[in-house]
Design a protein around this motif. Structure first.
Motif, PDB file in Angstrom:
ATOM      1  N   GLN A 105       6.017  11.378   8.988  1.00 35.00           N
ATOM      2  CA  GLN A 105       6.796  11.670  10.181  1.00 35.00           C
ATOM      3  C   GLN A 105       6.539  13.102  10.657  1.00 35.00           C
ATOM      4  O   GLN A 105       6.348  13.352  11.848  1.00 35.00           O
ATOM      5  CB  GLN A 105       8.277  11.477   9.827  1.00 35.00           C
ATOM      6  N   GLN A 131       7.151   9.021   3.468  1.00 34.48           N
ATOM      7  CA  GLN A 131       7.570   8.643   4.826  1.00 34.48           C
ATOM      8  C   GLN A 131       7.907   9.887   5.642  1.00 34.48           C
ATOM      9  O   GLN A 131       7.513  10.025   6.799  1.00 34.48           O
ATOM     10  CB  GLN A 131       8.779   7.714   4.764  1.00 34.48           C
ATOM     11  N   ARG A 138       8.029   7.510  -2.271  1.00 34.23           N
ATOM     12  CA  ARG A 138       7.913   6.752  -1.031  1.00 34.23           C
ATOM     13  C   ARG A 138       8.744   7.405   0.081  1.00 34.23           C
ATOM     14  O   ARG A 138       8.281   7.547   1.211  1.00 34.23           O
ATOM     15  CB  ARG A 138       8.377   5.315  -1.265  1.00 34.23           C
TER      16      ARG A 138
END
Lengths: 315, 312
Positions: B45, B41, B37
């Motif tokens: 980004q 992320q 996770r």
């Protein structure tokens, strides 16, 4: 005699020549004791730095200081440690990433080898005797029960750690280029681990092992083409006396020959085969560039661009 | 609810590894998921900001400029290994002092154990015997599992996700592996250990393992439901049913493989042989849960395809 000694060993004031009598001898003795004390103290001090001794230097050949060079040499010049590179990716020591399961599996293999060899001293792979040996081991041999328990539980634990190792390797995509072949070697090692455990199951020659092996080898009897009950076996004149089950058991029933065969597979053949594969596995980890990560993340947008390999082989 | 029965199964020394697995597998899955996770992320980004992607460290692990990228094996790695060895040794010794390795009566060919169970790690295969004939469950499937595992690196054409945890970049690969590992392997072992009692009958957890229990179950074959009685009819019907299954399952997997733009890109990188291998293994894997469901009540269907030489 007193003069001779004082000339050779005395570092302080020598015994005055010509002196005789008990007073002179006592003085001489006192000085000798003082000298000896000094030498013991001096050599005792040097033992506080064992790495300076000839004995240590002859064994390790590397300086024992805090420099990076000595640390690197300490790993590279040691027959057991040189499996490792001198330096590794700073994040590769993180337990969160590696889970340490590969290393633990190897350690368990060593524990199993040690306890297994010790168990072999107390075990005869013959019908009747085998079961009695286990009873004797558990009731009379000092630490025999602990030895057997450790062997059993380490075997179970090894199966678990192999699975978890494989799970981690899959989840981190570590089987991808250039490590494809080593994944295959790992799969062979997984099978060998299960077979090692399974062949050991029969050795106590109790009901548990007997029926587990009966179930297992009955499945083998159903092998297509090679089993007497398998598809197309009958058409190829395969009978219970020449099929793959017969080859595994050394007979048509689980009996003395099966026990001996399981023993040899368990104690000699599979450990040797597994050791060879383990050697290749570890060697390939190094040759394929060390452990796979934690590598910098790749983006879908640079998927089609040629990406330089993260850990180029450099050993 | 027979708590004693449940305790007896759970506390059998040889079942300790399975009980341990029930905790260990979720724990490590959680550990992996957490890192995946964080990486996902970071990936999102960086995908959104190409400028940052060029300069970023690209790892979820902390890093400051000036830190060396590599560290000495001694002591930083070897102390971890040493510590792990000590901890494992302590666990093993405590485990060995507290629990004894089982030893049953001497082997007796005239007294069949009921239930006669394989070692716990093979119980998945033994459980498969309920759904497939021994030559499939005991020989063909184990071989396919081994070959299939070995084939993974050569059929996974997705270059992303090498050396770090991620889910978003490898949804299908991880989905397929977790399906195989959790559903087909661990669950089958769990059923084989906790659910299967005397005569390999289905006992829910907490139900007493009664060796005298009788169940009246009529097993049917798929052709019977359609009223086909002749052997030739059953053979032809079964062949059609299997072909239909593979066509539907294959279409479903093809749909999965081409669902998104990214999936299509990965699929295009596959050669024909890679594509067919993926199809073969995934459709065969799906066969197990399907046979599991149709074998259980209320369907109770034993075979789909019956021939004089083999049955599936």
């Amino acid at each position: 005699m007193a003069d001779q000694k004082s000339d050779n060993g005395g570092k302080g004031a020598p015994v005055p020549p010509g002196g005789k009598g008990p007073g002179v001898f006592a003085k001489w003795l006192k000085e000798q004791i003082q000298n000896l004390k000094g030498r013991v103290k001096e050599e005792g001090e040097s033992l506080k730095r064992p790495e300076k001794t000839q004995l240590f230097k002859s064994m390790f050949r590397v300086k024992h200081d805090d420099s990076d060079r000595s640390r690197a040499l300490g790993v590279l010049s040691n027959v057991f440690f040189h499996l490792h590179p001198a330096k590794i990716n700073r994040d590769a020591v993180r337990y969160r990433f590696t889970w340490g399961m590969g290393g633990i599996t190897f350690y368990l293999f060593l524990v199993l080898t040690l306890t297994g060899v010790l168990l072999m001293y107390y075990y005869h792979p013959t019908k009747g005797q085998a079961y009695q040996d286990i009873i004797y081991l558990m009731s009379d041999v000092p630490f025999g029960k602990l030895l057997r328990n450790m062997h059993r539980w380490a075997a179970h634990l090894m199966v678990i750690t192999v699975w978890l190792h494989m799970f981690r390797v899959f989840l981190t995509g570590s089987y991808k280029k250039p490590r494809e072949f080593n994944w295959c070697v790992g799969v062979v090692l997984l099978v060998l681990t299960l077979l090692l455990s399974f062949t050991g199951y029969l050795l106590p020659d109790d009901q548990l092992g007997f029926w587990a092996v009966t179930v297992g080898t009955t499945m083998a009897q159903n092998t297509p083409l090679l089993g007497s009950l398998g598809p197309l076996g009958r058409q190829l004149h395969i009978t219970p006396y020449n099929d793959v089950r017969f080859a595994l058991l050394g007979g048509s029933i689980v009996d003395a020959n099966a026990l001996l065969r399981a023993y040899i597979w368990h104690c000699i053949a599979i450990p040797i085969i597994a050791s060879v594969f383990m050697g290749v596995h570890f060697w390939r980890v190094r040759k394929d560039g060390g452990i796979s990560g934690p590598a910098p993340v790749m983006l879908a947008s640079d998927m089609d661009k040629p990406v330089p390999p993260y850990n180029p082989p450099k050993m | 609810m027979d708590w004693h029965q449940l305790w007896e199964i759970v506390s059998t020394p040889d079942n300790v590894p399975i009980v341990a697995l029930l905790f260990l597998v979720p724990f490590f899955a959680w550990l992996a998921w957490q890192q995946a996770r964080a990486n996902d992320q970071l990936i999102a980004q960086l995908e959104a900001d190409p400028k940052l992607a060029k300069t970023a460290h690209r790892k979820a692990f902390p890093w400051k400029p000036g830190w060396p990228k590599e560290i000495q094996t001694w002591p930083y790695l070897m102390r971890v290994e040493f510590l792990a060895a000590i901890i494992v040794t302590v666990i093993l010794i405590v485990w060995s002092i507290t629990l004894n390795a089982p030893l049953e009566e001497p082997a007796n060919p005239n007294l069949t154990m009921n239930p006669a169970k394989a070692p716990w790690y093979f119980l998945g295969l033994q459980e498969m015997l309920v759904y497939f004939d021994p030559w499939m469950a005991g020989v063909v499937f184990p071989t396919l599992i081994i070959v299939g595992l070995m084939a993974i690196p050569y059929i996974d054409t997705n270059p992303l996700g090498a050396g770090y945890y991620t889910i978003n970049q490898r949804k299908h690969a991880i989905g397929a592996f977790c399906f195989g590992f959790f559903v087909l392997w661990i669950t089958m072992i769990f059923i084989g250990t906790f659910i299967r009692g005397p005569s390999w009958m289905w006992f829910w957890p907490g139900q007493t393992w009664d060796p005298t229990r009788q169940i009246y179950e009529t097993n049917r074959d798929l052709p019977d439901i359609f009223g086909i009685t002749s052997m030739n009819g059953k053979m032809i019907f079964g062949a059609f049913a299997m072909a239909l299954y593979f066509a539907v399952a294959g279409a479903f997997i093809h749909w999965l493989m081409t669902r998104t733009e990214f999936n299509r890109k990965i699929q295009k990188r596959m050669s024909l042989i890679q594509y067919l291998t993926v199809q073969f293994f995934l459709t065969t894997m799906l066969l197990l849960p399907i046979k599991f469901i149709i074998r259980r009540p209320p369907f109770r269907i034993k075979y789909i395809w019956i021939t004089p030489w083999f049955n599936i």
